[in-house]
Scaffold this motif. Sequence first.
Motif, PDB file in Angstrom:
ATOM      1  N   THR A  32      47.168 -64.801  -9.301  1.00  0.00           N
ATOM      2  CA  THR A  32      46.160 -65.629  -8.650  1.00  0.00           C
ATOM      3  C   THR A  32      46.387 -67.115  -8.900  1.00  0.00           C
ATOM      4  N   TYR A  91      48.928 -67.886  -6.294  1.00  0.00           N
ATOM      5  CA  TYR A  91      48.492 -67.720  -4.903  1.00  0.00           C
ATOM      6  C   TYR A  91      47.392 -68.710  -4.530  1.00  0.00           C
ATOM      7  N   ALA A 139      41.425 -56.591   0.614  1.00  0.00           N
ATOM      8  CA  ALA A 139      42.698 -57.172   1.069  1.00  0.00           C
ATOM      9  C   ALA A 139      43.305 -56.344   2.196  1.00  0.00           C
ATOM     10  N   ARG A 198      51.443 -64.769   2.204  1.00  0.00           N
ATOM     11  CA  ARG A 198      51.748 -66.009   1.484  1.00  0.00           C
ATOM     12  C   ARG A 198      52.380 -67.077   2.377  1.00  0.00           C
ATOM     13  N   HIS A 224      47.849 -59.216  -0.622  1.00  0.00           N
ATOM     14  CA  HIS A 224      47.653 -60.672  -0.604  1.00  0.00           C
ATOM     15  C   HIS A 224      48.977 -61.377  -0.312  1.00  0.00           C
TER      16      HIS A 224
END
Length: 403
Positions: A187, A190, A288, A238, A234
Amino acid sequence: MGSLDGVFRREWGPAVAALARWSGDLDVAEDAVQEACAEALRSWPRDGIPDNPGGWLVTVARNRARDRLRRESIRPGKEFAAVLNDDAVDAMVVHQVRDDELRMMFTCAHPALERLSQLALTLRLVSGLTVPEIARALLVSESAVGQRITRAKSKIRHANIPLRVPPPELLGERTPHVLSCIYSVFTEGYWSTAGPSAIRDELCDEGVRLAGELRLLMASERETHALYALVLLHDSRRSTRIDTTGALVPLEEQDRRRWDRGRVARGLDALRRAEGSTGPYLPQAVIAATHATAPSWERTDWVTICRAYDLLAGMTDSPVVRANRALAIGFRDGPQAGLLALDKVAQDPRLTRSNLVPTVRADLLRRAGRLGEAIPWYRKAMELNGSEPGRVFLRRRIAECGG
C-alpha cells in the motif's frame, strides 16, 4: 540520486535480512547496511552502479559488520568465530522459509513483542520504510514509531530472542502479522503517502512478490490466498493510475482496456482459493475484484462493495475502513447518505494526521453539487497530503469546483 534511491529501496530489505541472519544482531545488520549505502553514495556516482548492487551492498556491509564485531568483541570465542566463518554460513541447511525477508518477518512476529512494535520493526528492517512513512501507515506519531522500534530491538537483544523462523507448528499464529506487513509494503507503494511520485513501483513489486512467496509457503492458510488476490487485483490497475505527466488518474477515469487482465485472472483464481477465509483480506479482495470486473464505472456493483465493507467493518476497528465505507455508501445511496455515514467516523482521533476524511467529505460534497462547501475541504486535504501528485490532483478538483 533518484535512481540510486530506487536501488537502495529495492535492496535494503534483502541486505538487512541477510546481515541479520549472518550476524545474529539487528542493530549490527541495520548499521552495517546503512554504512554500505553511504559508501555506495560516494563510489557509485564515480564508478557506476555495479551489475549486482545487492551483492555489492551485502559484501560491503558484511565487512563493516565484521570490523565492528572485532572492535567491540561482543561475541565470545566460538560464536564470534562462527560469525567470521563465511563458509559456515554458506553451508547452513536451507530452512523451509527460503526468503530472507520472510524469515525476518516471522522473526519480528515473536509473541513477546507488542503488535504495533512488531509491525513498525518489520516495516523498518525488512521493507526499508522511513520512520515518517511508517508513522503515516500506522496512524501514529513519528516519535512513537521511533520509540517502538528502539524498544523492540532492545527486547530482542536482552531477551535473547533468536533471529530465526519458529518451528512449523508455530508459523500459523504469526502469519497474520506477516500478512499485515506485506500489505503495508504494497500500500505504501500503490498509494504513496509522500514524495514526488504517486506510485513507488519497487514497493508494489516487493509486496506482490512477498505475498506470492507467503502463499506458496502457507498454502493451507486461506487468508494468504486472499492477500495475494488483493494485491494482484489492485496491481492490475497500476499502470493506469497516473498519466504521462505523473498526475493521478481516479478510478472512474482510468482506461480499463489497459488493465492487466493476466493479473486480474490470477487474482480471481486466488480469490476462489481464499473462499471460506474469516480474515480481513477476503472482503477487501472482493471489493477489488468487483472493481476489476466491472465493465464500466457506471456499472460498478456498489451493493456488493458496500456488503463487503459492512463485513470488513465488523472484523476491524479501523477508522480508515469506516471512512472508505462512507464513500461507497455515497455511491450506492447518494452523496447525502455517504456524508451521514462519514460523520460517524470523522472525529476519530486516529485520523487526525490523515487526509482521508477531508478528501472523502470534499468528494461527496462535490458529487452532491455543493461545490462551494467542497472547496475548503479539498484545501484541508491538501494541507494533510504529503504526496505532490496527490496535491496536484486536489488542486485540479478545487479548480473544477470554481475555487
